[in-house]
Write a protein that holds these residues in place. Sequence first.
Motif, short mmCIF file in Angstrom:
data_model
loop_
_atom_site.label_atom_id
_atom_site.label_comp_id
_atom_site.label_asym_id
_atom_site.label_seq_id
_atom_site.Cartn_x
_atom_site.Cartn_y
_atom_site.Cartn_z
N ILE A 404 -12.58 46.82 -26.91
CA ILE A 404 -11.66 47.77 -26.63
C ILE A 404 -11.19 47.03 -25.27
CG2 ILE A 404 -10.61 50.01 -25.89
CD1 ILE A 404 -11.50 49.52 -28.93
N TYR A 405 -9.93 47.01 -25.16
CA TYR A 405 -9.24 46.34 -23.98
C TYR A 405 -7.98 47.57 -23.41
CZ TYR A 405 -11.48 42.19 -25.16
OH TYR A 405 -12.47 41.07 -25.37
N PHE A 406 -8.52 48.06 -22.23
CA PHE A 406 -7.54 48.96 -21.44
C PHE A 406 -6.59 48.37 -20.72
CE2 PHE A 406 -11.05 52.10 -22.76
CZ PHE A 406 -10.30 52.92 -23.55
N GLY A 407 -5.42 49.11 -20.28
CA GLY A 407 -4.78 48.56 -19.30
C GLY A 407 -4.20 50.17 -18.36
N PRO A 408 -3.74 49.95 -17.42
CA PRO A 408 -3.26 51.48 -16.79
C PRO A 408 -1.97 51.97 -17.21
CG PRO A 408 -3.01 49.54 -15.23
CD PRO A 408 -3.66 48.95 -16.29
N ASP A 409 -1.88 53.15 -17.40
CA ASP A 409 -0.57 53.74 -17.83
C ASP A 409 -0.42 54.77 -16.85
OD1 ASP A 409 1.88 54.42 -19.00
OD2 ASP A 409 1.04 54.00 -20.85
N GLU A 410 0.44 55.96 -17.22
CA GLU A 410 0.71 57.16 -16.56
C GLU A 410 -0.58 57.47 -15.96
OE1 GLU A 410 3.32 59.58 -19.13
OE2 GLU A 410 4.76 58.15 -19.51
N GLN A 411 -0.43 58.07 -14.94
CA GLN A 411 -1.39 58.86 -13.86
C GLN A 411 -2.80 58.14 -13.76
OE1 GLN A 411 -0.88 63.14 -13.85
NE2 GLN A 411 -0.09 62.86 -15.93
N VAL A 412 -2.98 56.86 -14.28
CA VAL A 412 -4.15 56.24 -14.10
C VAL A 412 -4.14 55.08 -12.60
CG1 VAL A 412 -5.67 54.35 -14.92
CG2 VAL A 412 -4.78 55.67 -16.40
N THR A 413 -5.11 55.89 -11.69
CA THR A 413 -5.13 55.07 -10.22
C THR A 413 -5.92 53.97 -10.41
OG1 THR A 413 -6.75 56.71 -9.56
CG2 THR A 413 -4.47 57.55 -9.60
N PRO A 414 -5.76 53.23 -9.24
CA PRO A 414 -6.90 52.27 -8.83
C PRO A 414 -8.31 52.88 -8.80
CG PRO A 414 -4.82 51.88 -7.33
CD PRO A 414 -4.84 53.35 -7.95
N ASP A 415 -8.52 53.98 -8.29
CA ASP A 415 -9.93 54.47 -8.18
C ASP A 415 -10.45 54.69 -9.57
OD1 ASP A 415 -9.98 54.60 -5.43
OD2 ASP A 415 -9.66 56.79 -5.35
N HIS A 416 -9.43 55.34 -10.56
CA HIS A 416 -10.02 55.22 -11.67
C HIS A 416 -10.09 53.79 -12.54
CE1 HIS A 416 -7.02 58.90 -12.28
NE2 HIS A 416 -8.10 59.30 -11.71
N ILE A 417 -9.35 52.83 -12.13
CA ILE A 417 -9.55 51.66 -12.64
C ILE A 417 -10.94 50.81 -12.37
CG2 ILE A 417 -8.78 49.11 -12.68
CD1 ILE A 417 -6.10 50.40 -12.44
N ASN A 418 -11.28 51.12 -11.03
CA ASN A 418 -12.60 50.70 -10.56
C ASN A 418 -13.76 51.47 -11.31
OD1 ASN A 418 -11.49 48.59 -8.47
ND2 ASN A 418 -11.42 50.77 -6.91
N TRP A 419 -13.74 52.83 -11.35
CA TRP A 419 -14.68 53.57 -12.31
C TRP A 419 -14.87 52.84 -13.73
CZ3 TRP A 419 -15.78 56.17 -16.48
CH2 TRP A 419 -16.79 56.96 -16.54
N ILE A 420 -13.51 52.80 -14.24
CA ILE A 420 -13.88 52.33 -15.49
C ILE A 420 -14.46 51.03 -15.74
CG2 ILE A 420 -12.52 51.62 -17.63
CD1 ILE A 420 -10.34 53.55 -16.88
N VAL A 421 -14.19 49.82 -14.87
CA VAL A 421 -14.72 48.58 -14.92
C VAL A 421 -16.32 48.81 -14.50
CG1 VAL A 421 -14.76 46.44 -14.07
CG2 VAL A 421 -12.57 47.39 -14.52
N ALA A 422 -16.52 49.44 -13.48
CA ALA A 422 -18.00 49.77 -13.06
C ALA A 422 -18.97 50.32 -14.35
CB ALA A 422 -18.18 50.60 -11.73
N ARG A 423 -18.31 51.44 -14.85
CA ARG A 423 -19.11 51.89 -15.82
C ARG A 423 -19.50 51.12 -17.16
NH1 ARG A 423 -22.69 56.23 -16.03
NH2 ARG A 423 -22.62 57.12 -18.00
N ALA A 424 -18.35 50.31 -17.47
CA ALA A 424 -18.34 49.36 -18.60
C ALA A 424 -19.47 48.31 -18.04
CB ALA A 424 -17.09 48.45 -18.87
N ALA A 425 -19.72 47.96 -17.15
CA ALA A 425 -20.67 46.99 -16.62
C ALA A 425 -22.10 47.67 -16.64
CB ALA A 425 -20.58 46.48 -15.15
N GLN A 426 -22.14 48.98 -16.18
CA GLN A 426 -23.38 49.62 -16.33
C GLN A 426 -23.85 50.16 -17.70
OE1 GLN A 426 -22.75 53.74 -14.79
NE2 GLN A 426 -24.82 53.81 -13.60
N ARG A 427 -22.94 50.04 -18.43
CA ARG A 427 -23.22 50.55 -20.04
C ARG A 427 -23.48 49.21 -20.86
NH1 ARG A 427 -21.59 55.38 -22.17
NH2 ARG A 427 -23.28 54.48 -23.90
N GLY A 428 -23.23 48.00 -20.23
CA GLY A 428 -23.68 46.86 -20.77
C GLY A 428 -22.53 46.30 -21.65
N TYR A 429 -21.41 46.69 -21.54
CA TYR A 429 -20.21 46.26 -22.38
C TYR A 429 -20.04 44.59 -21.83
CZ TYR A 429 -15.58 45.96 -24.41
OH TYR A 429 -14.48 45.60 -24.80
N PRO A 430 -19.87 43.66 -22.88
CA PRO A 430 -19.56 42.46 -22.75
C PRO A 430 -18.29 42.25 -22.00
CG PRO A 430 -19.99 43.05 -25.06
CD PRO A 430 -20.04 44.27 -24.40
#
Length: 839
Positions: A404-430
């Motif tokens: 799955i490849y996300f991009g930001p849209d309405e009401q998604v902030t830079p803080d949200h983006i940072n969390w999403i990428v960090a969580r994907a790494a923590q969960r072992g997402y390639p």
Amino acid sequence: EDEVGIDIEESWGGNPKQTMVTLAVTNVMPVPVMRRLTDYFGSKNINILRTHLDILSGPPTETERLAAEAADPAAAGQNAVNAANYDKMLQTNQVAMFRILVEPQDKNVDMDDINRRLKHDLPTVSKWMDDRAITLISKYGLSARKAELIVALCDVSHAILAPKDPYEFARSNIENVATDSSRIDFTMEIADLFVKRFDPSVEHAERDDATFQKRADEIRRRVLESGELATAQSVLCTLLDVVQGTYRTNLFMANRFGLSLRLDPKICVQHLLDDYRNEVPYGVFFVHGRRFAGFHVRFRDISRGGLRIVTPRNKEMHAVESARQLQECYDLSFAQQLKNKDIAEGGSKAVCLVETEGFSGESRDHVIRKSLKAMVNSILDVITPNEKDPKLMVDHMKGAEEFIYFGPDEQVTPDHINWIVARAAQRGYPMPSAFMSSKPDAGINHKVYGVTSEGVAVFLDEALRATGVDTTKPFTIKITGGPDGDVAGNMLKILHREYGTNARVVGLADGSACVEDPDGLDWDEMLRLFHGALPLSEMNEATLGPNGKRHMADTPAGINMRNTMHNRVKADAFVPAGGRPATINDANWSKYLLPDGTPSSPLIVEGANLFLTPLARQELSKAGCVIVKDSSANKCGVICSSMEIIASMLLSKEEFLELKPVLVEDVLKVLRKHAESEAQLMFREYKANPAAPLTPVSQQISYAINRSTDSFAALLETLSQDEVRRLTPVIRKNLPKSLMDKAWDRFEERVPPAYIRFQLACILASQLVYSEGVSYATSISDEMLGKWLLRYLERSVDADTLARKIGGGDQLSTEERDLVAQILRRGGARTMIDHHIKE
């Protein structure tokens, strides 16, 4: 940061019937949590003997960790917080520590079973479970798992059925039907079928497809023979459809944030298909959680699209949005599929609908943040392998990998983006950095660089000239979306950059107000608002001309003026660059027309997605309006995201940041080139037949490119690795130059083979259609298209070689001169006309 910790101490104080439960719950209000726990224990006939609560400082948030790393570069790249940087963090997280001593009312119950259930249920019940599931537990004494499942099945069924009749199949009506005491046995049986299908701890017979189908058919037969009213039968059968259409779920995973289902797209969208919506998606995810419901729809295995958060202001608006959520998600992802024709990824979209009534300020932000995290983490549950315990999920997709490849849209902030990428790494997402685009640091922020607006501006310029507007003289434009918005704000910047005071903005509307001035708004003031990221409510009214007016959206009259600005104000062009989908729709399109029946603006360039419905576009086109569809006009945002993700695959974070200034400029050049190629083709078609509507041309271009891409990608899959490798230099030529100069030598090693195939295929397909036209590309049969594209690539190389020789003044051989002469005689005249050569 967000998981709930639990510890079960059995035989507390030597009493085998007493258990001490310890819960560590981050970022919650303790009183509501305690109320939920009390309700749960009461429904299970468990007495609370003693409760103790402590509030402690919790671990740093991801944003705080990144800030600390920025302050201390030596700590960069460390996932764990060490003593050296921990004190530099603000630690806004709080942890509520509950210690609850409990014992069952019935002293004969199996304590092992109770303790096992508490360990599974309480992390979800305390923080993540929907209140409606808590009510269901209390009403019927259900397990937390089954109660949550029933509510989730009801929500999916509501999304599927509501487009047929939003009142008959309102969410509350579906819940009432499914959980009424006269039908709860049917609903429980359907939920039980689901549980047995996916329970990883016991291999029930229902795991077998034939047995599962037989039992589902039996339940359906009894529902249809039950004598229930048609509405009840529809609801129960749809619940069963959802169970039969589920391939994966995280229902049995510990510490999940929500309940996710990977669904068969056919059961979700069959009712939506018509002449316009004529494709079944590749995949659908549904996520149910506390105060939110989310859908993700994608049209190819490898797909890209935005994640948006929708927050209706009250229950009535939530009911409206809930009824159309799946349809909106499908429409957005379908539009994205048309839009993504120039990149390797197909189209997708995610819509997270959040209930925020009763919350404001920081508490509202907390609910939004929590819902977003729950949705993303729940999707990761079913697409990320769990190496510690692979038996947490029964997989009816036979181990198929999903990306799955996300991009930001309405009401998604830079803080949200940072969390999403960090969580994907923590969960072992390639390749976690590819999971989300527009990262604030090692990414290309769409708003900062105006990437979507750069493309919209190219289409606007081409459209103005094609419709006879002389941009060297004053012309007028109206825009929805404020100066602080991504697309609208950057459009203001670009209009002033390209046209200066010749561009007169006569109407502008955002969430706070609208401003109108037939003489044009003051550019200095508009740019001040843009650079300050300020809404129209912060505008200095003294800058308005004598005929100008601002209407604040804080009264019914002001809201009406704001909501109708796009209809009332006359202008040469209208750019919807903000606003909800279907603002101009089947019922109100005629309000865009003036009393004489002509459009208030004869040109619309859709900077916002789905601002007009298909029927509205059709009717306004009949009235003489030239409309550049969203899938063409605003496509550059997703092209930029694709470029960013390719860069993320090829570069380290440090390399990206070092290259970023020149890379961004190269990306903007690629974006303008893509927009210009399509805009020129579109208006070549328009000039050939000005009476024909332009919207179908946009769709035909997308269909032609996507068809050609799929055909050539399929052919590439049959070629050997060496044969594909000989073709890949085409990719280097069409991606940002600085990126290819830096990392071409690692391209094949780091980019997945499927991605390379589709990247090569879409480049060739778009070049074919933009150069030769839609009718030429569509005239080639499906059977021959892939092979023909391969020949087209080979002839393109020959043509480029000849062009370089002629351009460089090199001597041509007799054979080459004859070839050039043949090319000019057979196609030169049409090329000169189509591409405005020597005009």
